[in-house]
Design a protein around this motif. Sequence first.
Motif, short mmCIF file in Angstrom:
data_model
loop_
_atom_site.label_atom_id
_atom_site.label_comp_id
_atom_site.label_asym_id
_atom_site.label_seq_id
_atom_site.Cartn_x
_atom_site.Cartn_y
_atom_site.Cartn_z
N ALA A 64 29.06 77.86 109.43
CA ALA A 64 30.30 77.39 108.80
C ALA A 64 30.31 75.87 108.72
O ALA A 64 30.73 75.29 107.70
CB ALA A 64 31.50 77.90 109.57
N GLY A 65 29.87 75.22 109.80
CA GLY A 65 29.81 73.76 109.79
C GLY A 65 28.82 73.24 108.78
O GLY A 65 29.10 72.28 108.05
N ASP A 66 27.66 73.86 108.71
CA ASP A 66 26.65 73.45 107.74
C ASP A 66 27.18 73.59 106.31
O ASP A 66 26.94 72.73 105.45
CB ASP A 66 25.38 74.28 107.90
N ALA A 67 27.90 74.67 106.06
CA ALA A 67 28.45 74.89 104.72
C ALA A 67 29.50 73.84 104.37
O ALA A 67 29.55 73.34 103.24
CB ALA A 67 29.05 76.29 104.63
N LEU A 68 30.34 73.50 105.36
CA LEU A 68 31.36 72.49 105.11
C LEU A 68 30.73 71.13 104.79
O LEU A 68 31.09 70.47 103.81
CB LEU A 68 32.28 72.37 106.33
N TYR A 69 29.76 70.73 105.62
CA TYR A 69 29.16 69.42 105.39
C TYR A 69 28.27 69.41 104.15
O TYR A 69 28.08 68.35 103.52
CB TYR A 69 28.37 68.97 106.63
N LYS A 70 27.75 70.56 103.77
CA LYS A 70 27.00 70.62 102.52
C LYS A 70 27.92 70.28 101.35
O LYS A 70 27.53 69.56 100.42
CB LYS A 70 26.40 72.01 102.34
N ARG A 71 29.15 70.76 101.41
CA ARG A 71 30.13 70.41 100.36
C ARG A 71 30.41 68.91 100.37
O ARG A 71 30.52 68.29 99.30
CB ARG A 71 31.43 71.17 100.58
#
Length: 435
Positions: A13-20
Motif C-alpha cells: 500500500a505504501g509503495d502504491a501511494l508513493y508511486k502515485r
Amino acid sequence: MTTQALPLATGAAGDALYKRVYWRLIPLLILCFIVAYYDRVNISFAKLQMQDELKFSDTVYGLGASLFFVGYILFEVPSNVILHRVGARKWIARIMISWGVASALMMFVATPFQFYAMRFIVGAMEAGFLPGVVLYFTYWFPPRRRARANSLFMTAISLSGVTGGPLAGWIMTHFAGLNGWSGWQWLFLLEGIPAVLLGFVVFFFLDDRPALAGWLAESEKRTIEADIAANESVAPAQHSLMRAFSDPRALFLSGVYFLILVGLGGVTFWMPQLIKNAGGLDTQTVGLVTAIPWLIGGLGMLAVAFNSDRSGERKWHLALCAIASGIGYAVSAAFPLDLIVAVAGLSLATLGILAIFPVFWTVPSTFLGGVAAASGIAFINSMGNLGSVFSPTFIGWVNDRTQSTQLAINVIAAMMVLAGILIVAFWPKKDTAKS
C-alpha cells in the motif's frame, strides 16, 4: 491524535501511494531540470563556434563559465529560505521564468565583459533550483525513499547530456545564418524559451505540500506526513538557521561537495572539447558522441541510488563512486588522442560523478530540519559550487599555458580520488544517512 499514531505508508500500500506521488511530481521536475541543464551547459557547445567568432581565449571562456556559479552561490541560500516560506510552486516558477529570459539574452553577447555579466546573471536567476527541489522532496518523501526520488529527478542531468549534445549540434548546424544570426545565438534563444513556458506550467500544476494536494485523499495526506515524521533520524533534526552554517557535518559535506563539483565541471564544460580533440570530429558529431558518457552515467546513477536505498548504506557508495570517477578522468587524460579510450574514460568519470548526487543529497536532511534544512542544503550546495567556479577557470587557464588538457584533467582526477578518501576517513562513525 498524534502523527505517530497514524498508519504509516509501508508494504504494498505504501509503495502504491508513493508511486502515485513519484508520477505526479517527478516527471515535471525532471523536465524542468533538463531545461535548466540545457541553459547551464549549452555554453560548452556554443564555445565550439562563438570562441572563434568572438575571439575569446580559453581563459575568457573558462572564467565566463565559472561566473555562472558565482551568481548561483551568492543567491542560493536566500533563494531556498524564500522557497521554504512562500512555497515551491511560486518560487520555482519564478526561478524558471527569469533564468529562461536571461539565458535567451546570452545570444547578444559580443565582448568578454558582456559574456561575464550575462553568465553571472543567468546563475543568479537559476540560484536555488536544485537545492530547492531537494528541499521540496523532504516535504513529500521519508528518508528511506529520498535517494530514489533524488535519483529519478537527477536522471535529468544524464538525459540532458544524452539529448542536449545532439540537439545543440543540430541547432548550431541547421540554424546557422538564419535571420543573420550565428548557430550559437540560435542555441541560446531556442533553449531559453522552454524554461519560460515551463515556469507557467509549474505555477499551475505543482503543489507545495501533501496537505495542499487535491489529488490525494485526506487519509493519504495524513499518512505521508506521519510517515515522514516517524522515519526521520533518531537524532533530533536541528532547526536553527545558524546551526546550518556551524554543524561540523554540514561543513564536512561542503568540503566533499566542492571536490565533487570540480569533477562535474570537467565533464559539463569541457567534454565536447575533449571529444573533439580526440577524434577531430565536426560539431554535430561531437554532440552525438557526448551522449554516450551521459547515457552510461544516468543508468549507473539509478542503479547505485536504488541499491543505496535498499541497503541503507551511504558512505561506501559515495566513496567508491568518487574514486571510480577519478580513475575515469585519469584514463581519458592518458589517451587524449584515442577517441574510443577517451570516451570510455569519460563515461566512467561521468558515471561516478552522477551516481554520487542522489545518495549525497539524502544526508543533510537527516540532521537538519525546518529553516535549517532549507538554508543548510543551500549552504552545502553553495560552498560546493565553489568547485564549479574553480574547475572551468582552472582548466581554461592551464590549457592556454600548456596547450594541452592533460595536466588539468589529471588534477581533477586526483581531486575526485581525494574526495573518496575523505569520505572513507572522516565519515561520521554513526552513518547519519542511514534510516
